[in-house]
Design a protein around this motif. Structure first.
Motif, short mmCIF file in Angstrom:
data_model
loop_
_atom_site.label_atom_id
_atom_site.label_comp_id
_atom_site.label_asym_id
_atom_site.label_seq_id
_atom_site.Cartn_x
_atom_site.Cartn_y
_atom_site.Cartn_z
N ASP A 35 0.99 -1.12 0.15
CA ASP A 35 -0.07 0.14 0.03
C ASP A 35 0.73 1.22 -0.09
O ASP A 35 0.57 2.09 -0.65
N SER A 36 2.07 1.07 1.01
CA SER A 36 2.81 2.50 1.05
C SER A 36 4.13 2.09 1.28
O SER A 36 4.50 0.89 2.06
N CYS A 37 5.15 2.62 0.74
CA CYS A 37 6.57 2.69 1.10
C CYS A 37 6.95 3.99 1.28
O CYS A 37 7.11 4.83 0.33
N GLY A 38 7.74 4.17 2.44
CA GLY A 38 8.48 5.33 2.97
C GLY A 38 9.70 5.40 1.98
O GLY A 38 10.30 4.57 1.52
N VAL A 39 10.21 6.79 1.81
CA VAL A 39 11.42 6.95 1.07
C VAL A 39 12.21 7.62 2.16
O VAL A 39 12.25 8.77 2.55
N CYS A 40 13.51 6.78 2.49
CA CYS A 40 14.48 7.10 3.34
C CYS A 40 15.55 7.53 2.67
O CYS A 40 15.90 7.40 1.71
N TYR A 41 16.49 8.47 3.57
CA TYR A 41 17.90 8.91 2.83
C TYR A 41 18.73 7.70 2.78
O TYR A 41 19.67 7.74 1.62
N HIS A 42 18.58 6.63 3.38
CA HIS A 42 19.19 5.36 3.01
C HIS A 42 18.84 4.86 1.63
O HIS A 42 19.85 4.37 0.93
N ASP A 43 17.77 5.27 1.01
CA ASP A 43 17.42 4.57 -0.20
C ASP A 43 18.18 5.71 -1.23
O ASP A 43 18.73 5.06 -2.34
N GLU A 140 -6.49 1.12 14.14
CA GLU A 140 -6.48 2.55 14.11
C GLU A 140 -5.23 3.22 13.53
O GLU A 140 -5.20 4.48 13.49
N VAL A 141 -4.38 2.52 13.01
CA VAL A 141 -3.25 3.09 12.35
C VAL A 141 -3.23 3.17 10.87
O VAL A 141 -3.21 1.94 10.30
N PRO A 142 -3.37 4.10 10.18
CA PRO A 142 -3.56 4.18 8.79
C PRO A 142 -2.10 3.46 8.01
O PRO A 142 -1.08 3.70 8.56
N LEU A 143 -2.30 2.93 6.84
CA LEU A 143 -1.04 2.17 6.53
C LEU A 143 -0.24 3.22 5.94
O LEU A 143 1.36 2.57 6.14
N ASP A 144 -0.21 4.18 5.53
CA ASP A 144 0.88 5.17 5.29
C ASP A 144 1.69 5.31 6.56
O ASP A 144 2.94 5.55 6.36
#
Length: 347
Positions: A35-43, A140-144
């Motif tokens: 559904d969602s994937c964060g963009v980290c500076y590691h990427d 209660e926690v949205p997937l993003d």
């Protein structure tokens, strides 16, 4: 499935949106519809080649993942299709070494980091992750928000509670406070009863950092020594703890900002450069250098529960389609993002 693939290191143009085989569940695998994937500076440092250890290209980037289970392997018992889940930053650990058996699985010698080792990452429609590295997401926690919980809140939880042992009444300096880790650091430090000083080079982010709980915000120009401002705020004493999300770029002002017997907790390193320094500058003041490496599954579970209870909020700065991964990387590299960008694949 569609995925964003990097065949070799370089600029944002190496991010290629194309078809790759769908993941198939091995015995321990949980197959997740992303559904969602964060963009980290590691990427960023994986993509541009700064990070080399543990990287096997071609890769599908992305280690901050949440979605819905669509299939499980024959040996999986804790998850079923339809479950809402989030991952830690790895897709494989051995489960039997001394690190895994003592709650330090991020240091497992056999670990495979999501988005670094091969075509297993969150910049895709689906991903297969071994069940040791997956947690259920409360309703209660949205997937993003769940996607970025492990890397931001979980890493900071590890650093501030389990490694740094921050105490009520201590003063904590948070570097890189406008990013995902920094914003999580501010919130968790306040929950631990600390006085929080946030460091940033962005005047535009200062008000938001105060809203999140920073007692004071130190704003300065890039390359400027901000330690005098920190010393002034602490009546010349310095801070008890630094939560360092930046690394060598701020090494000298951080060192000069620490009080006697201060604790320096290393989390982030944004470049591949080294820093020359005299160790006497640390041990003569009794300064301890500590480090925190990503998140255990147990820490992720605790953090998701904390988010569900409203104790902290993972800060999603913006949501972009997966096809806009290049733009997301440009924005992260420019340092204009307050919080985390999230990529969302089309299905």
């Amino acid at each position: 499935m569609k995925a964003m693939v990097v065949d070799g290191p370089g600029g944002v143009d190496v991010l290629q949106y194309r078809d790759v085989p769908d993941p198939v569940a091995a015995a321990k695998d949980v197959v997740i519809r992303v559904d969602s994937c964060g963009v980290c500076y590691h990427d960023i440092v994986t993509r541009n080649g700064t990070l080399k250890a543990g990287v096997k290209m071609p890769v599908i980037l992305g280690h901050e993942i949440a979605g819905t289970v669509v299939d499980v392997g024959s040996g999986v018992r804790g998850f079923k299709p339809g479950d809402r889940v989030a991952t830690v930053q790895r897709y494989h650990i051995c489960g039997s070494c001394a690190h895994c058996r003592t709650g330090h699985e991020p240091l497992c010698d056999d670990r495979k980091f999501l988005g670094d080792w091969g075509l297993v990452g969150g910049y895709a429609q689906f991903v297969a992750v071994e069940d040791d590295n997956v947690a259920l997401v409360p309703d209660e926690v949205p997937l993003d928000q769940a996607a970025i919980t492990a890397c931001t809140l979980g890493t900071v939880w590890n650093a501030m509670r389990d490694v740094g042992n921050i105490k009520i009444g201590e003063t904590v300096l948070v570097t890189g406070s406008g990013g995902g880790l920094g914003m999580a650091s501010i919130q968790l430090a306040r929950l631990q009863g600390a006085r929080v000083i946030a460091q940033t080079t962005s005047k535009a982010k200062a008000e938001r950092l105060t809203e999140l709980g920073a007692h004071e915000v130190v704003v300065h120009e890039r390359g400027e020594d901000f330690s005098r401002q920190v010393k002034a705020l602490t009546k010349g004493r310095g801070v008890d703890v630094v939560v360092d999300n930046v690394g060598n770029l701020l090494f000298d002002p951080i060192r000069k900002s620490l009080a006697i017997r201060g604790r320096w907790i290393l989390i982030g390193q944004l470049t591949g450069d080294f820093v020359p320094f005299n160790p006497a500058q640390l041990f003569l003041k009794g300064i301890s250098m500590l480090s925190a490496t990503s998140t255990t599954r147990d820490q992720l579970v605790h953090c998701l529960d904390l988010v569900a209870a409203g104790g902290v909020t993972p800060i999603v700065a913006d949501r972009l389609p997966l096809t806009e991964a290049r733009e997301a990387h440009r924005r992260v590299e420019a340092g204009t993002v307050a919080g985390r960008l999230v990529l969302q694949p089309a299905h």
